[in-house]
Design a protein around this motif. Sequence first.
Motif, PDB file in Angstrom:
ATOM      1  N   VAL A   1      -0.803  -4.143   7.157  1.00  0.00           N
ATOM      2  CA  VAL A   1      -1.598  -3.170   6.373  1.00  0.00           C
ATOM      3  C   VAL A   1      -1.019  -1.761   6.542  1.00  0.00           C
ATOM      4  CG1 VAL A   1      -3.838  -1.982   6.235  1.00  0.00           C
ATOM      5  CG2 VAL A   1      -3.771  -4.434   6.539  1.00  0.00           C
ATOM      6  N   ALA A   2      -1.071  -0.987   5.458  1.00  0.00           N
ATOM      7  CA  ALA A   2      -0.545   0.374   5.538  1.00  0.00           C
ATOM      8  C   ALA A   2      -1.604   1.359   6.027  1.00  0.00           C
ATOM      9  CB  ALA A   2       0.019   0.796   4.188  1.00  0.00           C
ATOM     10  N   ASP A   3      -2.085   1.140   7.249  1.00  0.00           N
ATOM     11  CA  ASP A   3      -2.779   2.218   7.950  1.00  0.00           C
ATOM     12  C   ASP A   3      -2.084   2.361   9.298  1.00  0.00           C
ATOM     13  OD1 ASP A   3      -3.831   0.286   9.665  1.00  0.00           O
ATOM     14  OD2 ASP A   3      -5.867   0.410   8.879  1.00  0.00           O
TER      15      ASP A   3
ATOM     16  N   PRO B   1     -14.131   6.259  -3.997  1.00  0.00           N
ATOM     17  CA  PRO B   1     -14.026   5.764  -2.615  1.00  0.00           C
ATOM     18  C   PRO B   1     -12.622   5.301  -2.252  1.00  0.00           C
ATOM     19  CG  PRO B   1     -15.209   4.187  -3.988  1.00  0.00           C
ATOM     20  CD  PRO B   1     -15.007   5.425  -4.813  1.00  0.00           C
ATOM     21  N   SER B   2     -11.833   4.946  -3.251  1.00  0.00           N
ATOM     22  CA  SER B   2     -10.462   4.510  -2.908  1.00  0.00           C
ATOM     23  C   SER B   2      -9.550   4.648  -4.111  1.00  0.00           C
ATOM     24  CB  SER B   2     -10.472   3.058  -2.411  1.00  0.00           C
ATOM     25  OG  SER B   2     -10.359   2.164  -3.488  1.00  0.00           O
ATOM     26  N   VAL B   3      -8.287   4.755  -3.824  1.00  0.00           N
ATOM     27  CA  VAL B   3      -7.297   4.870  -4.899  1.00  0.00           C
ATOM     28  C   VAL B   3      -7.302   3.607  -5.757  1.00  0.00           C
ATOM     29  CG1 VAL B   3      -4.802   4.951  -5.313  1.00  0.00           C
ATOM     30  CG2 VAL B   3      -5.870   6.607  -3.788  1.00  0.00           C
ATOM     31  N   LEU B   4      -7.551   2.467  -5.136  1.00  0.00           N
ATOM     32  CA  LEU B   4      -7.577   1.231  -5.930  1.00  0.00           C
ATOM     33  C   LEU B   4      -8.778   1.176  -6.868  1.00  0.00           C
ATOM     34  CD1 LEU B   4      -6.220  -1.600  -3.618  1.00  0.00           C
ATOM     35  CD2 LEU B   4      -5.126  -0.457  -5.542  1.00  0.00           C
TER      36      LEU B   4
HETATM   37  C1  LIG Z   1       0.691   3.059  -3.090  1.00  0.00           C
HETATM   38  C2  LIG Z   1      -0.673   2.717  -2.595  1.00  0.00           C
HETATM   39  N1  LIG Z   1      -1.730   2.948  -3.362  1.00  0.00           N
HETATM   40  C3  LIG Z   1      -2.989   2.676  -2.962  1.00  0.00           C
HETATM   41  C4  LIG Z   1      -3.220   2.129  -1.714  1.00  0.00           C
HETATM   42  C5  LIG Z   1      -4.612   1.825  -1.314  1.00  0.00           C
HETATM   43  O1  LIG Z   1      -5.363   2.977  -1.315  1.00  0.00           O
HETATM   44  P1  LIG Z   1      -6.932   2.938  -1.115  1.00  0.00           P
HETATM   45  O2  LIG Z   1      -7.183   2.339   0.230  1.00  0.00           O
HETATM   46  O3  LIG Z   1      -7.365   4.343  -1.230  1.00  0.00           O
HETATM   47  O4  LIG Z   1      -7.476   2.057  -2.203  1.00  0.00           O
HETATM   48  C6  LIG Z   1      -2.137   1.861  -0.875  1.00  0.00           C
HETATM   49  C7  LIG Z   1      -2.353   1.256   0.444  1.00  0.00           C
HETATM   50  O5  LIG Z   1      -1.479   0.712   1.046  1.00  0.00           O
HETATM   51  C8  LIG Z   1      -0.841   2.173  -1.317  1.00  0.00           C
HETATM   52  O6  LIG Z   1       0.234   1.985  -0.546  1.00  0.00           O
END
Ligand SMILES: Cc1ncc(COP(=O)(O)O)c(C=O)c1O
Length: 375
Positions: free
Chosen positions: A33-35, A91-94
């Motif tokens: 995971v990317a955290d 709440p999130s980019v997704l």
């Molecule tokens: C390019 C990119 N966009 C969006 C996300 C997810 O973002 P969020 O958790 O705000 O939905 C990630 C998470 O790895 C990401 O690398």
Amino acid sequence: MFEVSADRSQSNAEKYSKRQKLFGTNDVLPLWVADMDIDTPNFVLNAIKKRLEHPLFGYEEMPTSAFEAQIKWMKKHHGLILKREDMFFSPSVLTSLNLSIQTFSDEGDEIIIQTPVYGAFANSILKNNRTVLENPLLENKGDYTFNFKDLTEKINPKTKLLILCSPHNPVGRVWTKEELLTLASICLKHHILIIADEIHCDLTFQKHTPFASLSTKIAQQTITLLSPAKTFNISGLAISSINIANKTLKEQFTKNYQAIYLGEGNSLAHVAFEAAYTHGEAWLKLLKVHLLKNIASLEQQLKEKKSKIKFKTPEATFLLWLDCRALHLEDEALAQYFIDKKLGLSPGITFGTGGTGYMRLNIAVSTKALKYIKL
Ligand SMILES: Cc1ncc(COP(=O)(O)O)c(C=O)c1O
């Protein structure tokens, strides 16, 4: 400062809790995971603690001061001019990405992604019954560039959106102004709306150019998704922003935004967001030094071992795009190769075309944890 970090294994951290399911064992260091396995900075924690002193958590709106902190940060660090009236909480980019897909395209439309790229892009397109149009990046000895010829040839009347990953996950590129201008000119010519996911824009080792900063005309055709989540390790707080400068697009978006009602975030996220953008500069500098040190250490390790695994030092992000093609392993065997080394990585194939033979490794760990990464 980054010598050690808190143990996350008992804190509901997805990176840890999903190990058995993903890797068939809990005995891996999770680097997928990317955290970050790096503690959230004190100025963020202190802002949350201070808010906790107030014993009431009734309805709140996202404070103007929080948006203003992001506006100031983006202007100072990236030259991007944001306006409060163009900004929405998400709440999130997704969430923002899915809502943008639903608002600005119809079922069956084609949406461009530039693979290998963050796998959730393709999933979001498919789950919304749109079609993925892959415009794979060109790779040359580890260097990646856009393939404008392929892009121009593939665009057709059904192509409506392009999801730009800038900086790019997983290949670590910070796109140059010239590259972005060429991409923009193609999109403008063909009336393609750009959703610029710039979530990684602060974790850069060279200058990032926000897509919407290229020109007023380009800003009018761009939806910019921003978040402090990656940079300050606050993904669990669920807060980000959507930025839409074009009046017509903003009106269109507002309708859908109101129809699903996302709320305005939570009390703790509001103060964390504001603190991150207000006090984050010095800490971020140190974090980047630490990340570069980790990257250099892994490079050295591969060199000393004369390993067949290679990677290019990323221009952004804490993600290493490991080229494992010289190991000559099928993708499943390749994932197992790392599990056997007690490492849980993201398989390259989950990033679409161009991902076979690669693995993505998250290097955002403490100095202590780094010692356990043996490739
Ligand atoms: C390019 C990119 N966009 C969006 C996300 C997810 O973002 P969020 O958790 O705000 O939905 C990630 C998470 O790895 C990401 O690398």
